[in-house]
Design a protein around this motif. Structure first.
Motif, PDB file in Angstrom:
ATOM      1  N   UNK A  91     106.995   6.881  51.465  1.00  0.00           N
ATOM      2  CA  UNK A  91     107.408   6.822  50.225  1.00  0.00           C
ATOM      3  C   UNK A  91     108.044   5.339  49.911  1.00  0.00           C
ATOM      4  N   UNK A  92     108.985   4.870  50.737  1.00  0.00           N
ATOM      5  CA  UNK A  92     109.647   3.610  50.352  1.00  0.00           C
ATOM      6  C   UNK A  92     108.714   2.478  50.714  1.00  0.00           C
ATOM      7  N   UNK A  93     107.722   2.434  51.545  1.00  0.00           N
ATOM      8  CA  UNK A  93     106.943   1.366  51.648  1.00  0.00           C
ATOM      9  C   UNK A  93     105.815   1.393  50.354  1.00  0.00           C
ATOM     10  N   UNK A  94     105.546   2.698  50.032  1.00  0.00           N
ATOM     11  CA  UNK A  94     104.697   2.744  48.947  1.00  0.00           C
ATOM     12  C   UNK A  94     105.451   2.226  47.499  1.00  0.00           C
ATOM     13  N   UNK A  95     106.676   2.666  47.510  1.00  0.00           N
ATOM     14  CA  UNK A  95     107.359   2.248  46.204  1.00  0.00           C
ATOM     15  C   UNK A  95     107.636   0.836  46.255  1.00  0.00           C
TER      16      UNK A  95
END
Length: 121
Positions: A91-95
């Motif tokens: 989720x953090x990389x995608x965000x």
């Protein structure tokens, strides 16, 4: 100075965000879901029941998942995006990727973009 309407810019940002690997969909807020329900075709409403004031020309498919604010010169001052991320992605990389794509699409600084992951599917 911005040359596009806010709705066109929101649509452009939404398309850029949806192209980011790992994004499942944009997350519309309750307000846009209610707006869509209120702007159903007249045949779907009870006879004689008028639509809400200003229901014609409601926001596009981006709904309230993409919210823009502008400064006094018409430049993008803030951009908030709600996304649902695929479970196989971090989720953090995608965000971070969403933030970069949205900033580029809106011609804004990355610091003006706020991404909220509202779900994982």
């Amino acid at each position: 100075m911005r040359s596009e309407s806010a709705e066109d810019l929101a649509q452009k940002v939404a398309e850029a965000v949806l192209a980011v690997p790992g994004v499942a969909c944009l997350r519309p807020g309750l307000r846009s879901l209610l707006r869509r329900a209120a702007t159903r075709p007249p045949a779907a409403r009870a006879p004689g029941t008028p639509g809400p004031p200003g229901s014609a020309g409601s926001a596009g498919s981006a709904g309230s998942a993409v919210r823009l604010t502008f400064d006094s010169r018409g430049s993008v001052a803030g951009l908030q995006i709600g996304v649902v991320v695929r479970a196989e992605q971090q989720a953090a990389r995608t965000a971070r990727a969403v933030r970069a794509a949205a900033a580029e699409a809106a011609a804004a600084t990355p610091g003006a973009v706020r991404v909220t992951v509202t779900g994982i599917v």
